[in-house]
Design an enzyme around this catalytic site. Sequence first.
Site, PDB file in Angstrom:
ATOM      1  CG  ASP A   9       7.624  -5.668  -1.770  1.00 24.35           C
ATOM      2  OD1 ASP A   9       7.051  -6.616  -2.329  1.00 24.35           O
ATOM      3  OD2 ASP A   9       7.532  -4.483  -2.161  1.00 24.35           O
ATOM      4  CG  ASP A  11       7.219  -3.242  -8.046  1.00 26.77           C
ATOM      5  OD1 ASP A  11       8.086  -2.405  -8.322  1.00 26.77           O
ATOM      6  OD2 ASP A  11       6.024  -3.112  -8.365  1.00 26.77           O
TER       7      ASP A  11
HETATM    8  P1  B16 Z   1       3.179 -10.285 -11.466  1.00 32.27           P
HETATM    9  P2  B16 Z   1       5.761  -6.954  -5.027  1.00 32.27           P
HETATM   10  C1  B16 Z   1       3.908  -6.884  -6.978  1.00 32.27           C
HETATM   11  O1  B16 Z   1       5.244  -7.044  -6.570  1.00 32.27           O
HETATM   12  C2  B16 Z   1       3.726  -5.566  -7.699  1.00 32.27           C
HETATM   13  O2  B16 Z   1       3.917  -4.490  -6.798  1.00 32.27           O
HETATM   14  C3  B16 Z   1       2.315  -5.493  -8.266  1.00 32.27           C
HETATM   15  O3  B16 Z   1       2.143  -4.275  -8.965  1.00 32.27           O
HETATM   16  C4  B16 Z   1       2.089  -6.686  -9.208  1.00 32.27           C
HETATM   17  O4  B16 Z   1       0.767  -6.677  -9.724  1.00 32.27           O
HETATM   18  C5  B16 Z   1       2.330  -7.975  -8.424  1.00 32.27           C
HETATM   19  O5  B16 Z   1       3.664  -7.961  -7.901  1.00 32.27           O
HETATM   20  C6  B16 Z   1       2.157  -9.213  -9.273  1.00 32.27           C
HETATM   21  O6  B16 Z   1       3.165  -9.253 -10.224  1.00 32.27           O
HETATM   22  O7  B16 Z   1       2.109  -9.869 -12.416  1.00 32.27           O
HETATM   23  O8  B16 Z   1       4.583 -10.129 -11.999  1.00 32.27           O
HETATM   24  O9  B16 Z   1       2.943 -11.670 -10.900  1.00 32.27           O
HETATM   25  O10 B16 Z   1       5.617  -5.518  -4.615  1.00 32.27           O
HETATM   26  O11 B16 Z   1       4.943  -7.919  -4.167  1.00 32.27           O
HETATM   27  O12 B16 Z   1       7.198  -7.387  -5.157  1.00 32.27           O
HETATM   28 MG    MG Z   2       6.180  -3.648  -3.391  1.00 31.09          MG
END
Ligand code: B16
Ligand code: MG
Length: 222
Positions: A9, A11
């Site tokens: 993953d 984030d």
């Molecule tokens: P975006 P991951 C996720 O990343 C985040 O944890 C989440 O908070 C966010 O809303 C989502 O990506 C979408 O991100 O707006 O940049 O498309 O944990 O899957 O790496």
């Molecule tokens: Mg994450």
Amino acid sequence: MKLEAVVFDLDGVITDTAHYHFVAWRDMALGLGIHIDEAFNERLKGVSRLDSLRLILAHGGKADLFSDAELEAIATRKNEHYVNLLSALSPADILPGIAELLRELRQNGIRIGLASVSKNAPQVLAALGLTDAFDYCADAAKLTHSKPHPEIFLTACAGLGVTPAQAIGVEDAQAGVISIKAAGLYAVGVGSQLEGVDWLVPCTSHLTLPALLAHWADRQQN
Ligand code: B16
Ligand code: MG
């Protein structure tokens, strides 16, 4: 069975962009008269952009006030703010131990995948200087289902040319752990409150290659 791949993953595992997401969502929500705090932000980790917006609106009692087009427009504005904040991101923001682990995996011929639902993942990897560290990144824009559905980890394994049974998935969000297990990978969780993981570590500095391989070997004996 030899470990063939590790799928990460982004984030919360490779870097921590959660605070930037929080600032952008908090300011957007304030404009709609909704207050969110860092504790509420925990519920948005691993959740897609539009689903995050729906959770915020429900939290503020405004779930049914907006058309789909309005929801898209609000989410786009939030994203523009988030992308501006990302300009502060640099290799110094890679979480502890991760750069070393990526190097060791590559040196040992273990393939490396990314399973992030963030549509900004390519930009985040570039800012961290990690674009070339990954053999395959699932494209969030092409997915039909968000986590906890297994699609993203299955897609990453297929892109890497491995079966889920040959791979480890690493996640910090409960929806992500469910996705990993539903896809059939060995699940490593980062954090303190994750259920259903095969191995839980409190922070990324515990993720060394020897430790991963030891847990992988133990799994084979069970
Ligand atoms: P975006 P991951 C996720 O990343 C985040 O944890 C989440 O908070 C966010 O809303 C989502 O990506 C979408 O991100 O707006 O940049 O498309 O944990 O899957 O790496
Ligand atoms: Mg994450």
